[in-house]
Design a protein around this motif. Sequence first.
Motif, mmCIF file in Angstrom:
data_model
loop_
_atom_site.group_PDB
_atom_site.id
_atom_site.type_symbol
_atom_site.label_atom_id
_atom_site.label_comp_id
_atom_site.label_asym_id
_atom_site.label_seq_id
_atom_site.Cartn_x
_atom_site.Cartn_y
_atom_site.Cartn_z
ATOM 1 N N ILE A 1 0.775 2.682 19.463
ATOM 2 C CA ILE A 1 0.085 1.492 18.959
ATOM 3 C C ILE A 1 0.064 1.487 17.436
ATOM 4 C CG2 ILE A 1 -2.163 0.340 18.845
ATOM 5 C CD1 ILE A 1 -2.620 1.263 21.726
ATOM 6 N N GLU A 2 -0.223 2.629 16.839
ATOM 7 C CA GLU A 2 -0.240 2.721 15.373
ATOM 8 C C GLU A 2 1.130 2.400 14.790
ATOM 9 O OE1 GLU A 2 -1.259 5.917 11.799
ATOM 10 O OE2 GLU A 2 -1.867 6.314 13.862
ATOM 11 N N SER A 3 2.180 2.930 15.398
ATOM 12 C CA SER A 3 3.533 2.667 14.917
ATOM 13 C C SER A 3 3.879 1.191 15.037
ATOM 14 C CB SER A 3 4.532 3.519 15.706
ATOM 15 O OG SER A 3 5.856 3.208 15.358
ATOM 16 N N GLY A 4 3.536 0.593 16.188
ATOM 17 C CA GLY A 4 3.881 -0.813 16.414
ATOM 18 C C GLY A 4 3.151 -1.773 15.500
ATOM 19 N N ILE A 5 1.938 -1.424 15.092
ATOM 20 C CA ILE A 5 1.134 -2.335 14.263
ATOM 21 C C ILE A 5 1.254 -2.016 12.773
ATOM 22 C CG2 ILE A 5 -1.228 -3.079 13.741
ATOM 23 C CD1 ILE A 5 -1.875 -2.818 16.693
ATOM 24 N N LYS A 6 1.134 -0.739 12.407
ATOM 25 C CA LYS A 6 1.173 -0.382 10.988
ATOM 26 C C LYS A 6 2.593 -0.331 10.442
ATOM 27 C CE LYS A 6 -1.501 2.835 9.424
ATOM 28 N NZ LYS A 6 -2.225 4.111 9.256
ATOM 29 N N ASP A 7 3.501 0.312 11.161
ATOM 30 C CA ASP A 7 4.867 0.441 10.660
ATOM 31 C C ASP A 7 5.599 -0.890 10.598
ATOM 32 O OD1 ASP A 7 4.246 3.073 10.571
ATOM 33 O OD2 ASP A 7 5.644 3.739 12.121
ATOM 34 N N SER A 8 5.170 -1.858 11.402
ATOM 35 C CA SER A 8 5.774 -3.194 11.356
ATOM 36 C C SER A 8 5.151 -4.048 10.261
ATOM 37 C CB SER A 8 5.598 -3.894 12.708
ATOM 38 O OG SER A 8 4.234 -4.194 12.955
ATOM 39 N N HIS B 1 1.488 -10.834 10.913
ATOM 40 C CA HIS B 1 2.163 -11.350 12.105
ATOM 41 C C HIS B 1 1.627 -10.602 13.318
ATOM 42 C CE1 HIS B 1 4.872 -7.852 12.800
ATOM 43 N NE2 HIS B 1 4.800 -7.722 11.486
ATOM 44 N N VAL B 2 1.975 -11.088 14.504
ATOM 45 C CA VAL B 2 1.420 -10.531 15.735
ATOM 46 C C VAL B 2 2.529 -9.834 16.530
ATOM 47 C CG1 VAL B 2 0.223 -11.038 17.902
ATOM 48 C CG2 VAL B 2 -0.343 -12.333 15.822
ATOM 49 N N PRO B 3 2.603 -8.504 16.456
ATOM 50 C CA PRO B 3 3.598 -7.777 17.251
ATOM 51 C C PRO B 3 3.139 -7.662 18.705
ATOM 52 C CG PRO B 3 2.288 -6.232 15.995
ATOM 53 C CD PRO B 3 1.805 -7.606 15.605
ATOM 54 N N ILE B 4 4.097 -7.706 19.623
ATOM 55 C CA ILE B 4 3.812 -7.564 21.044
ATOM 56 C C ILE B 4 4.776 -6.534 21.625
ATOM 57 C CG2 ILE B 4 3.824 -8.700 23.301
ATOM 58 C CD1 ILE B 4 1.485 -9.521 21.593
ATOM 59 N N SER B 5 4.266 -5.631 22.429
ATOM 60 C CA SER B 5 5.115 -4.611 23.047
ATOM 61 C C SER B 5 5.525 -5.038 24.450
ATOM 62 C CB SER B 5 4.386 -3.261 23.105
ATOM 63 O OG SER B 5 3.322 -3.313 24.029
ATOM 64 N N MET C 1 11.217 2.426 28.359
ATOM 65 C CA MET C 1 11.481 2.103 26.961
ATOM 66 C C MET C 1 10.517 0.998 26.543
ATOM 67 S SD MET C 1 14.960 0.557 25.194
ATOM 68 C CE MET C 1 14.930 -0.936 26.223
ATOM 69 N N THR C 2 9.850 1.184 25.434
ATOM 70 C CA THR C 2 8.928 0.185 24.905
ATOM 71 C C THR C 2 9.502 -0.403 23.622
ATOM 72 O OG1 THR C 2 7.009 1.343 25.837
ATOM 73 C CG2 THR C 2 6.579 -0.255 24.080
ATOM 74 N N ILE C 3 9.608 -1.735 23.581
ATOM 75 C CA ILE C 3 10.126 -2.443 22.406
ATOM 76 C C ILE C 3 9.020 -3.325 21.839
ATOM 77 C CG2 ILE C 3 11.824 -4.118 21.553
ATOM 78 C CD1 ILE C 3 13.730 -3.198 23.690
ATOM 79 N N THR C 4 8.819 -3.250 20.535
ATOM 80 C CA THR C 4 7.828 -4.077 19.855
ATOM 81 C C THR C 4 8.544 -5.188 19.091
ATOM 82 O OG1 THR C 4 6.425 -2.122 19.569
ATOM 83 C CG2 THR C 4 5.861 -4.070 18.286
ATOM 84 N N THR C 5 8.175 -6.436 19.374
ATOM 85 C CA THR C 5 8.802 -7.592 18.726
ATOM 86 C C THR C 5 7.736 -8.528 18.166
ATOM 87 O OG1 THR C 5 8.867 -8.804 20.833
ATOM 88 C CG2 THR C 5 10.820 -7.517 20.244
ATOM 89 N N ASN C 6 8.170 -9.434 17.286
ATOM 90 C CA ASN C 6 7.267 -10.458 16.770
ATOM 91 C C ASN C 6 7.563 -11.785 17.463
ATOM 92 O OD1 ASN C 6 9.605 -11.502 15.534
ATOM 93 N ND2 ASN C 6 9.137 -10.561 13.559
ATOM 94 N N VAL C 7 6.914 -12.868 16.999
ATOM 95 C CA VAL C 7 7.060 -14.163 17.659
ATOM 96 C C VAL C 7 8.470 -14.731 17.517
ATOM 97 C CG1 VAL C 7 4.633 -14.770 17.442
ATOM 98 C CG2 VAL C 7 6.195 -15.341 15.581
ATOM 99 N N HIS C 8 9.255 -14.207 16.591
ATOM 100 C CA HIS C 8 10.640 -14.657 16.404
ATOM 101 C C HIS C 8 11.627 -13.796 17.182
ATOM 102 C CE1 HIS C 8 9.087 -17.258 13.270
ATOM 103 N NE2 HIS C 8 8.589 -16.216 12.633
#
Length: 246
Positions: free
Chosen positions: A121-128, A204-208, A235-242
């Motif tokens: 969760i930290e990687s998906g939100i902070k690193d993005s 922005h809003v990342p979603i896994s 495998m978990t992929i984190t993407t944004n609205v685009h």
Amino acid sequence: AVVSTQSTGITFNFIDCTKRMLLSNNESAFIQACLEEGKRIDGRRVHDIRDIKITFPTELGTTEIMLGQTRALAVVSSEIVRPRQERPTEGFFVFNVHITSMSQQSVERNTAYSSYLSSIIESGIKDSRAVDEEALCIVAGEKVWSIRTDIHILDDGGNIIDCAFIGCIAALLHFRRPDINIVGDDVTIYSPSEREPVPLSIHHVPISTTFGFFGKDKLIVDPTSKEEVVVNGTMTITTNVHSEIC
């Protein structure tokens, strides 16, 4: 244990074979046979996710999320602390996942797995760069906001990662910190009755999205707890609205 490898926006998870003890051989074989035919025991197609339900109680920053039978509670809180010496103008975003005794989680109910989920969760939100840590600065080198998110896993119906991730980002969007006034080094904190609380700066809003691998080259989306037993890994992929990988 769960072994994982991470790259930007993508996490590969290799499920410990001890989880296979949770299903009988016959049930495991039946689920695998269904998946090979493109069917799932809950009626979904292989690329369908379960229904998502998000509830916002009256307290700001508290969110209950249900992903099928998986349920989590996310709670955001804030406090004023000293910044790191090497980063005097940056505040803190802290993420902690707790697997509660109410959860149906069995094999992986331990501190190591909770830490593993927290790191995803930290990687998906902070690193993005979804959140702005510099916006949490109050007085450079002296006072910054520390925003803490605690995600409690209440029921494990599979795919804890996505359920916790969605609950976390929803709680951050719902949260409001107290408004403040700064005069020199003096900081006045106002209660909600005195001044309207302030939303966090979220870019922005990342979603896994989590996929499960089975067979030679097949995959499913949003595996249940029983499907997690028979898949080779996830495998978990984190993407944004685009639809860009974060």
